[in-house]
Motif scaffolding. Structure first.
Motif, PDB file in Angstrom:
ATOM      1  N   THR A 221      13.230  57.047  35.057  1.00  0.00           N
ATOM      2  CA  THR A 221      14.394  56.831  34.218  1.00  0.00           C
ATOM      3  C   THR A 221      14.606  55.302  33.661  1.00  0.00           C
ATOM      4  OG1 THR A 221      15.993  56.407  35.844  1.00  0.00           O
ATOM      5  CG2 THR A 221      15.193  58.642  35.593  1.00  0.00           C
ATOM      6  N   TRP A 223      15.560  52.001  32.179  1.00  0.00           N
ATOM      7  CA  TRP A 223      15.944  51.856  30.611  1.00  0.00           C
ATOM      8  C   TRP A 223      16.255  50.211  30.591  1.00  0.00           C
ATOM      9  CZ3 TRP A 223      20.232  49.261  29.102  1.00  0.00           C
ATOM     10  CH2 TRP A 223      20.726  49.329  27.726  1.00  0.00           C
ATOM     11  N   HIS A 234      18.605  55.691  36.876  1.00  0.00           N
ATOM     12  CA  HIS A 234      19.495  56.700  37.624  1.00  0.00           C
ATOM     13  C   HIS A 234      18.968  57.919  38.282  1.00  0.00           C
ATOM     14  CE1 HIS A 234      18.315  58.773  33.457  1.00  0.00           C
ATOM     15  NE2 HIS A 234      18.471  59.761  34.504  1.00  0.00           N
ATOM     16  N   THR A 236      19.936  61.930  39.019  1.00  0.00           N
ATOM     17  CA  THR A 236      20.626  63.297  38.890  1.00  0.00           C
ATOM     18  C   THR A 236      20.911  64.184  39.697  1.00  0.00           C
ATOM     19  OG1 THR A 236      18.820  64.449  37.832  1.00  0.00           O
ATOM     20  CG2 THR A 236      19.774  62.691  36.486  1.00  0.00           C
ATOM     21  N   PRO A 314      24.089  59.127  30.112  1.00  0.00           N
ATOM     22  CA  PRO A 314      23.650  58.233  28.727  1.00  0.00           C
ATOM     23  C   PRO A 314      24.994  57.407  28.191  1.00  0.00           C
ATOM     24  CG  PRO A 314      22.563  60.496  28.444  1.00  0.00           C
ATOM     25  CD  PRO A 314      23.683  60.264  29.674  1.00  0.00           C
ATOM     26  N   ARG A 317      25.903  54.473  30.617  1.00  0.00           N
ATOM     27  CA  ARG A 317      25.003  53.500  30.317  1.00  0.00           C
ATOM     28  C   ARG A 317      25.394  52.612  29.035  1.00  0.00           C
ATOM     29  NH1 ARG A 317      19.461  55.782  30.420  1.00  0.00           N
ATOM     30  NH2 ARG A 317      19.812  56.278  28.082  1.00  0.00           N
ATOM     31  N   GLU A 318      25.380  53.456  27.970  1.00  0.00           N
ATOM     32  CA  GLU A 318      25.767  52.734  26.819  1.00  0.00           C
ATOM     33  C   GLU A 318      26.937  52.009  26.704  1.00  0.00           C
ATOM     34  OE1 GLU A 318      26.422  53.754  21.779  1.00  0.00           O
ATOM     35  OE2 GLU A 318      25.902  55.586  23.220  1.00  0.00           O
TER      36      GLU A 318
END
Length: 330
Positions: A221, A223, A234, A236, A314, A317-318
């Motif tokens: 995962t 990023w 991350h 899940t 997502p 994180r953004e």
């Protein structure tokens, strides 16, 4: 016992808390939810210290003690429900913010005052005693000083718990929290004859195979921000279920992201519920991540902090990456 250089500025609250402990009989000892080595070690040591004074002690946490730390003498004494809430004092360790005690913490049923022992950036305001030292390597280092102030003799059970507290919060003496005083305290702990190898092998070389299987999924995962300064991993719900793991087994995974060349801040997101994540931060020292966590009602240290955040992974994180990008490029 030697008076350490920094001790005078703690002395008033050390004396105040010592007096409350000597006066009281029934104590509740707790720490932040999802306890790490400092939380578990300092709380367990506090339990041993109070029992050495013939006090009645209840060790409580809303979560189970992670398997990594169940080797500690006293780890199995924790309870996770409180039926009797009558105490003379609740001693809270290694908890940057009251909400980090966990949503299941029965604050509304406790009628006793609180004492706070920690080294996080911001002390609690609503406590009878705030034994707070930002310069300490770990909450366990402060507990060591309290033990001396109380006149309790150091033994191997206390030393094992405190050594675990300090070694985990200093990253095995790699982080900037490794100070001369931290090493001085550890020297006293080692003089009891505790086995560094036994402690470290339990903490670092006793992983269940499921943790490695989960790590394999988590690393996929990864990023990275376009400038390479922010890295995120991350886990899940589905990943945790597939590997038969609890969120506690992700402890340490965030360091893989921080270890990447050029990364200044790493983030780890653990999905707690469909729309809720635990967000952890690690910094190389240029960014104070406790201030980022505080924006989400969390807390921690300059180089390590955490909070709970609502939303999908997502989107979280953004949002956080944008905040960090603005800080890194300001």
């Amino acid at each position: 016992m030697t008076i350490f250089k920094r001790l005078p500025h703690l002395q008033h609250n050390l004396d105040l808390l010592s007096g409350l402990i000597h006066k009281g009989q029934r104590f509740l000892v707790t720490m932040h939810c999802r306890p790490d080595g400092d939380a578990a070690g300092s709380a367990i040591a506090m339990g041993h210290i109070l029992r050495a004074l013939k006090k009645d002690v209840t060790l409580f946490n809303v979560d189970l003690i992670p398997d990594t730390f169940t080797f500690l003498p006293g780890a199995k004494d924790f309870v996770h429900e409180l039926h009797d809430t009558q105490f003379d004092l609740c001693i809270v360790l290694d908890c940057a913010e009251p909400r980090l005690l966990g949503r299941a913490f029965p604050a509304d049923r406790l009628q006793c005052p609180y004492a706070y022992i920690d080294h996080h950036a911001v002390p609690w305001q609503d406590c009878l005693v705030n034994l707070h030292d930002r310069q300490a390597s770990a909450a366990g280092e402060i507990v060591f000083h309290l033990m001396n102030a109380l006149g309790v003799e150091l033994n191997q059970d206390i030393a094992t718990a405190l050594y675990t507290s300090i070694i985990t919060d200093t990253g095995s003496f790699r982080y900037t929290s490794t100070t001369p005083d931290a090493m001085h305290v550890c020297g006293y702990l080692l003089n009891t004859g505790i086995s560094v190898w036994d402690i470290c092998s339990h903490i670092y070389e006793n992983n269940p195979v499921e943790k490695l299987q989960l790590l394999a999924l988590v690393l996929q995962t990864l990023w990275l921000s376009p400038d390479g300064k922010i890295a995120c991993l991350h886990a899940t719900h589905d990943m945790l279920r597939k590997c038969r793991c609890s969120g506690a087994l992700t402890d340490g995974f965030i360091n893989y992201a921080r270890s990447i060349r050029g990364v200044e801040v790493s983030i780890f997101l653990t999905q707690l519920e469909d729309n809720l994540c635990r967000m952890s931060f690690r910094s190389r020292g240029h960014i104070d991540v406790s201030k980022i966590a505080a924006r989400f009602d969390g807390g921690g240290h300059k180089n390590a902090a955490a909070c709970n955040v609502s939303g999908a992974i997502p989107a979280i994180r953004e949002n956080v990456a944008n905040i960090l990008h603005d800080i890194l490029h300001s």
